[in-house]
Design a protein around this motif. Structure first.
Motif, PDB file in Angstrom:
ATOM      1  N   ILE A 189       0.802  -1.201  -0.084  1.00  0.00           N
ATOM      2  CA  ILE A 189      -0.048   0.062  -0.045  1.00  0.00           C
ATOM      3  C   ILE A 189       1.040   1.357  -0.018  1.00  0.00           C
ATOM      4  N   SER A 190       1.859   1.409   0.915  1.00  0.00           N
ATOM      5  CA  SER A 190       2.527   2.802   1.083  1.00  0.00           C
ATOM      6  C   SER A 190       3.358   3.190  -0.002  1.00  0.00           C
ATOM      7  N   PRO A 191       4.243   2.303  -0.868  1.00  0.00           N
ATOM      8  CA  PRO A 191       4.619   2.912  -2.371  1.00  0.00           C
ATOM      9  C   PRO A 191       3.570   3.345  -3.204  1.00  0.00           C
ATOM     10  N   ARG A 192       2.215   3.191  -2.993  1.00  0.00           N
ATOM     11  CA  ARG A 192       1.169   3.903  -3.813  1.00  0.00           C
ATOM     12  C   ARG A 192       0.509   5.135  -3.513  1.00  0.00           C
ATOM     13  N   ILE A 193       1.370   5.560  -2.322  1.00  0.00           N
ATOM     14  CA  ILE A 193       0.770   6.726  -1.676  1.00  0.00           C
ATOM     15  C   ILE A 193       1.988   7.799  -1.774  1.00  0.00           C
ATOM     16  N   LYS A 194       2.037   8.496  -2.722  1.00  0.00           N
ATOM     17  CA  LYS A 194       3.226   9.107  -2.691  1.00  0.00           C
ATOM     18  C   LYS A 194       3.886  10.119  -1.837  1.00  0.00           C
ATOM     19  N   SER A 195       2.567  11.022  -1.436  1.00  0.00           N
ATOM     20  CA  SER A 195       3.011  11.989  -0.481  1.00  0.00           C
ATOM     21  C   SER A 195       1.635  11.936   0.499  1.00  0.00           C
ATOM     22  N   THR A 259     -12.796   1.602  10.815  1.00  0.00           N
ATOM     23  CA  THR A 259     -13.499   2.104   9.755  1.00  0.00           C
ATOM     24  C   THR A 259     -12.211   2.998   9.183  1.00  0.00           C
ATOM     25  N   ILE A 260     -11.917   2.645   8.044  1.00  0.00           N
ATOM     26  CA  ILE A 260     -10.862   3.602   7.245  1.00  0.00           C
ATOM     27  C   ILE A 260     -11.267   4.662   6.705  1.00  0.00           C
ATOM     28  N   GLU A 261     -10.871   5.803   6.814  1.00  0.00           N
ATOM     29  CA  GLU A 261     -11.454   6.869   5.885  1.00  0.00           C
ATOM     30  C   GLU A 261     -10.247   7.839   5.477  1.00  0.00           C
ATOM     31  N   SER A 262      -9.773   7.480   3.939  1.00  0.00           N
ATOM     32  CA  SER A 262      -8.870   8.179   3.394  1.00  0.00           C
ATOM     33  C   SER A 262      -8.939   7.886   1.804  1.00  0.00           C
ATOM     34  N   SER A 263      -9.206   8.732   1.093  1.00  0.00           N
ATOM     35  CA  SER A 263      -9.530   8.296  -0.220  1.00  0.00           C
ATOM     36  C   SER A 263      -7.924   7.636  -0.870  1.00  0.00           C
ATOM     37  N   ASN A 264      -6.938   8.499  -0.499  1.00  0.00           N
ATOM     38  CA  ASN A 264      -5.883   7.512  -1.060  1.00  0.00           C
ATOM     39  C   ASN A 264      -5.404   6.400  -0.588  1.00  0.00           C
ATOM     40  N   VAL A 265      -5.890   5.990   0.697  1.00  0.00           N
ATOM     41  CA  VAL A 265      -5.643   4.723   1.190  1.00  0.00           C
ATOM     42  C   VAL A 265      -6.640   3.726   0.634  1.00  0.00           C
ATOM     43  N   THR A 266      -7.660   4.147   0.576  1.00  0.00           N
ATOM     44  CA  THR A 266      -8.930   3.120   0.075  1.00  0.00           C
ATOM     45  C   THR A 266      -8.411   2.836  -1.429  1.00  0.00           C
ATOM     46  N   TYR A 267      -8.082   3.973  -2.171  1.00  0.00           N
ATOM     47  CA  TYR A 267      -7.634   3.547  -3.615  1.00  0.00           C
ATOM     48  C   TYR A 267      -6.585   2.874  -3.895  1.00  0.00           C
ATOM     49  N   ALA A 268      -5.500   3.038  -2.867  1.00  0.00           N
ATOM     50  CA  ALA A 268      -4.261   2.266  -2.869  1.00  0.00           C
ATOM     51  C   ALA A 268      -4.393   0.713  -2.517  1.00  0.00           C
ATOM     52  N   LEU A 269      -5.273   0.447  -1.644  1.00  0.00           N
ATOM     53  CA  LEU A 269      -5.587  -0.831  -1.334  1.00  0.00           C
ATOM     54  C   LEU A 269      -6.504  -1.541  -2.522  1.00  0.00           C
ATOM     55  N   PHE A 270      -7.307  -0.904  -3.258  1.00  0.00           N
ATOM     56  CA  PHE A 270      -7.732  -1.567  -4.237  1.00  0.00           C
ATOM     57  C   PHE A 270      -6.911  -1.665  -5.497  1.00  0.00           C
ATOM     58  N   ASP A 271      -5.799  -0.780  -5.627  1.00  0.00           N
ATOM     59  CA  ASP A 271      -5.111  -0.907  -6.686  1.00  0.00           C
ATOM     60  C   ASP A 271      -3.765  -1.949  -6.369  1.00  0.00           C
ATOM     61  N   VAL A 272      -3.544  -2.281  -5.293  1.00  0.00           N
ATOM     62  CA  VAL A 272      -2.659  -3.477  -4.795  1.00  0.00           C
ATOM     63  C   VAL A 272      -3.503  -4.846  -5.529  1.00  0.00           C
ATOM     64  N   PHE A 273      -4.523  -5.029  -5.415  1.00  0.00           N
ATOM     65  CA  PHE A 273      -5.328  -6.095  -5.935  1.00  0.00           C
ATOM     66  C   PHE A 273      -5.879  -5.955  -7.520  1.00  0.00           C
ATOM     67  N   PHE A 274      -6.256  -4.867  -8.021  1.00  0.00           N
ATOM     68  CA  PHE A 274      -6.974  -4.778  -8.907  1.00  0.00           C
ATOM     69  C   PHE A 274      -6.098  -3.693  -9.991  1.00  0.00           C
ATOM     70  N   GLY A 275      -4.925  -3.209  -9.780  1.00  0.00           N
ATOM     71  CA  GLY A 275      -4.212  -2.364 -10.704  1.00  0.00           C
ATOM     72  C   GLY A 275      -3.491  -3.076 -11.432  1.00  0.00           C
ATOM     73  N   GLN A 276      -2.482  -2.462 -11.984  1.00  0.00           N
ATOM     74  CA  GLN A 276      -1.802  -2.953 -13.262  1.00  0.00           C
ATOM     75  C   GLN A 276      -0.815  -4.048 -13.070  1.00  0.00           C
ATOM     76  N   ASN A 277      -0.243  -3.767 -11.305  1.00  0.00           N
ATOM     77  CA  ASN A 277       0.730  -5.102 -10.973  1.00  0.00           C
ATOM     78  C   ASN A 277       0.077  -5.548  -9.674  1.00  0.00           C
ATOM     79  N   PRO A 278      -1.120  -6.291  -9.744  1.00  0.00           N
ATOM     80  CA  PRO A 278      -1.706  -7.156  -8.740  1.00  0.00           C
ATOM     81  C   PRO A 278      -1.036  -7.955  -7.898  1.00  0.00           C
ATOM     82  N   VAL A 279      -1.117  -8.040  -6.723  1.00  0.00           N
ATOM     83  CA  VAL A 279      -0.561  -9.085  -5.789  1.00  0.00           C
ATOM     84  C   VAL A 279      -0.965 -10.576  -6.325  1.00  0.00           C
TER      85      VAL A 279
END
Length: 301
Positions: A189-195, A259-279
């Protein structure tokens, strides 16, 4: 198979030969460890010893397990459960989860594998569920093949942005402590959140606290449910020993652990599984098959 039966018979009936075989196996382990110290040692995988021994003395290619075919979405639509072929975990085709306005439907299932000393070890099975109304948001992808769906990041972005519930159901097929599980997830997750903003840091801290000090035994279920693009509900349900592990996905969490509330964290988690390089390539492939089949069947409506 005959050779495996023969070895089993020897182990049962000939104690002196058994000792020789075990000694030979230990020597193999020591030699193998010495040449693979960069990756890790077999000594940490003692539960795999019988499997490794038989694989090294069979005609099969050593330490090689082909990827299974993606789980069939059509079978998910016609039965109460769909089996993830790589782990044999059976997932319900419909689930009711806390915070969701309606039942969620199974789109596909796969598994997460980690490599230790060149051996692929399956850690958990995972399945994606979504509100069935999601297909009304995907009209422009009607008629696309599964391979086209899998490569099209804009489709998965549309699924993420849709204000409809999605949930990732993880079932552990190997026991692990909560810190180890979180560290592996955070590593993705963390590398997907740049700042990271203070909101992101707070969300990650909350996420981390759920798993710290928790023992996640084999069969434990973890639900990560996106209510929208900035909020995730996390529910952890321990495995019940009254059930077989192959149907341990048959759980209905009654509480939300965090409950996790953060647009960056929620998107990063989704990208971990369904982005261009899924785990998990098997999970994304299976979901892509499910989406393509469902869009063809529903016509996008």
């Amino acid at each position: 198979m005959a050779s495996i039966i023969a070895i089993s018979t020897i182990f049962c009936n000939n104690s002196s030969l058994q000792t020789k075989i075990k000694t030979s196996y230990i020597n193999q382990r020591i030699s193998f460890n010495a040449t693979n110290d960069k990756i890790g040692t077999i000594s940490h995988l003692s539960t795999f010893a019988p499997h490794i021994f038989l694989k090294r003395n069979s005609n099969a290619a050593p330490f090689h397990t082909p990827l299974p075919k993606a789980a069939s979405s059509s079978s998910a639509l016609s039965s109460e459960y769909t089996e993830e072929p790589g782990t044999k975990v059976k997932f319900q085709t419909m689930v009711n989860l806390p915070g969701c306005s309606s039942s969620l439907s199974l789109l596909g299932a796969g598994y997460r594998e980690k490599v230790f000393a060149i051996i692929g070890v399956k850690v958990y099975a995972a399945a994606l569920y979504a509100n069935q109304s999601i297909f009304s948001k995907l009209d422009s992808w009607k008629g696309r093949s599964a391979s086209e769906v899998q490569k099209d990041s804009s489709l998965y972005d549309a699924i993420f942005q849709a204000s409809l519930e999605k949930s990732l159901h993880i079932v552990l097929v190997r026991g692990v402590d909560g810190k180890t599980f979180w560290d592996a997830l955070d590593e993705a997750i963390s590398p997907r959140i740049k700042s990271p903003t203070p909101v992101d840091e707070s969300a990650l801290s909350t996420f981390r606290s759920i798993f710290q000090g928790r023992s996640l035994k084999k069969g434990t279920s973890i639900f990560l449910t996106w209510l929208n693009s900035s909020k995730i509900l996390v529910s952890i349900t321990p495995f019940s020993h009254l059930k077989r592990v192959c149907v341990s996905s048959d759980v209905r969490p009654s509480v939300v652990d965090a409950t996790i509330e953060s647009s960056n964290v929620t998107y990063a988690l989704f990208d971990v599984f369904f982005g261009q390089n899924p785990v998990s390539s098997t999970l994304k492939a299976s979901v892509s098959n499910g989406l393509a089949a469902a869009l063809l069947k529903t016509g996008g409506h």
